[in-house]
Enzyme design. Structure first.
Site, PDB file in Angstrom:
ATOM      1  N   ILE A  96       6.175  -7.935   0.267  1.00 27.59           N
ATOM      2  CA  ILE A  96       6.420  -6.472   0.321  1.00 27.59           C
ATOM      3  C   ILE A  96       7.816  -6.206  -0.256  1.00 27.59           C
ATOM      4  CG2 ILE A  96       6.307  -4.414   1.837  1.00 27.59           C
ATOM      5  CD1 ILE A  96       5.958  -6.639   4.156  1.00 27.59           C
ATOM      6  N   HIS A  97       7.868  -5.446  -1.323  1.00 32.97           N
ATOM      7  CA  HIS A  97       9.197  -5.075  -1.819  1.00 32.97           C
ATOM      8  C   HIS A  97       9.225  -3.732  -2.526  1.00 32.97           C
ATOM      9  CE1 HIS A  97       8.664  -5.657  -6.185  1.00 32.97           C
ATOM     10  NE2 HIS A  97       7.772  -6.543  -5.837  1.00 32.97           N
ATOM     11  N   ARG A  98       8.049  -3.133  -2.752  1.00 33.58           N
ATOM     12  CA  ARG A  98       7.998  -1.881  -3.520  1.00 33.58           C
ATOM     13  C   ARG A  98       8.733  -0.770  -2.766  1.00 33.58           C
ATOM     14  NH1 ARG A  98       7.501  -2.585  -8.243  1.00 33.58           N
ATOM     15  NH2 ARG A  98       5.857  -4.082  -8.000  1.00 33.58           N
ATOM     16  N   ASP A 101       2.401  -5.823  -2.471  1.00 29.53           N
ATOM     17  CA  ASP A 101       2.606  -4.594  -3.240  1.00 29.53           C
ATOM     18  C   ASP A 101       3.252  -4.936  -4.588  1.00 29.53           C
ATOM     19  OD1 ASP A 101       5.220  -5.170  -2.536  1.00 29.53           O
ATOM     20  OD2 ASP A 101       5.516  -3.374  -1.319  1.00 29.53           O
TER      21      ASP A 101
END
Ligand code: UDP
Length: 356
Positions: free
Chosen positions: A205-207, A278
């Site tokens: 998850i980094h968006r 993501d």
């Protein structure tokens, strides 16, 4: 073209650049790399250069930790002065980051041909900084290397066929990287052993739309915690996500590890049961390594994965995530479909660049 300046700055660009650099060396094209510094930690940058044997950057700009505008502006200025001094035949940019846009803009204003690899992708979500970067970069490029048929179609719809821009479908350079490094990763990485888990789901998850929206992040974290009750969830966590989590949440119940190098990531992808992400690149890599994927976004640029049932979009909706997990868990997909080429995308691009 014999003298190329390549602009990189963020993790996915190191993976993509590795494939082109190798081909440039084989063809005798001189490449100098500018590293903007967007990602700079050892495990977000250095490890990729050493593992993938990417030539050491000739120029380091060290620009990071500032807002989008400040970052892009400073990169633009830094890259421009290097280009004025170096006078390359062309400038190569990858993907959709601020480094991509800054590199393309600096070169275009100096009338240096811009080559964009991974062109034509669209999410049709203008709230994404990546979408702005890719649309503007495509428009000011001279040569567009597109990974997929849908990328070509997107450009046609936007009228690119009537512009003096060379458009070439070459396949996906990330497919090249996955194929080239898979064997090496098996002999070099010990991550699965160290983790001590036989069955697990790999998640990233980094968006910005997930990390910077507290409600979205909370939903995703809670969804992953529920899945973790059925099967361990392992998350190599991006530093920006980790910082936000530390400041705002209790420690999640699933397994969080530091971001891993490319070889470890390949082994996690090979060994996991399913991917939840993501990330743009990781959606494709799930497919390369034969894993079903759930994407924590409302839309994707990699539409062929969804159309063919390899990927399900759930946004940040916890219930949808759980439902998709149960469904994808039962799905026995055939991953032999050729969606991204046969691992020669970089070779094709480099040969074209040499002819320009
Ligand atoms: N990646 C990695 N280690 C990690 C997470 C990702 O090596 O801990 C790799 C991943 O395999 C892919 C690339 O980084 O090749 C994707 O980068 P990211 O998800 O940061 O960016 P995006 O593809 O969303 O632009």
């Amino acid at each position: 073209m014999k003298n190329i300046i390549t602009i990189v700055g963020a993790r996915p660009q190191f993976v993509k650049a590795a494939t082109l650099s190798r081909q440039f060396q084989l063809l005798g094209i001189n490449e100098k790399i500018i590293h903007t510094g967007q990602h700079y930690d050892t495990n977000m940058s250095d490890v990729f250069f050493s593992e993938m044997e990417i030539p050491k950057p000739a120029f380091q700009l060290d620009i990071n930790g500032v807002s989008h505008g400040a970052m892009t502006g400073r990169m633009l200025e830094g890259i421009e002065s290097i280009l004025m001094q170096e006078k390359p035949d062309g400038v190569l940019v990858f993907g959709d980051t601020n480094s991509t846009l800054a590199g393309a803009l600096a070169a275009a204003k100096l009338h240096i041909p811009v080559i964009h690899v991974e062109a034509g992708l669209r999410s049709f979500n203008m709230a994404m900084p990546e979408e702005i970067n890719r649309i503007l970069t495509d428009r000011i490029s001279n040569v567009l290397f597109c990974p997929t048929d849908s990328a070509i179609k997107n450009l046609e719809k936007e009228g690119f066929s009537n512009m003096p821009i060379k458009i070439i479908k070459n396949g996906d350079v990330m497919q090249d990287a996955a194929m080239f490094y898979a064997e090496k990763a098996t002999s070099k990485s010990d991550i699965v052993n160290k983790l001590g888990k036989n069955n697990f789901v790999l998640a990233t998850i980094h968006r910005q739309e997930n990390t910077d929206n507290p409600e979205n992040l909370k939903n995703i974290i809670e969804g992953l915690e529920l899945i973790n009750k059925q099967i361990p969830v392992v998350v190599p966590m991006h530093p920006r996500t980790r910082n936000i989590l530390i400041q705002n949440y209790k420690t999640p119940e699933f397994t969080i590890i530091d971001p891993v190098g490319y070889f470890d990531m390949i082994m996690l992808l090979k060994s996991c049961e399913m991917v939840i992400t993501d990330s743009g690149g990781v959606q494709k890599e799930a497919f390369f390594f034969g894993k079903n994927c759930i994407t924590l976004r409302e839309e994707t640029e990699w539409v062929e994965l969804v159309e063919n049932g390899y990927n399900t979009l759930v946004g940040s909706n916890k219930d949808k995530l759980i439902a998709a997990f149960q469904l994808m868990n039962l799905k026995n997909n055939d991953f032999s479909l050729d969606l991204y080429g046969k691992g020669n995308a970089a070779k094709m691009a480099a040969e074209e660049i040499l002819k320009l």
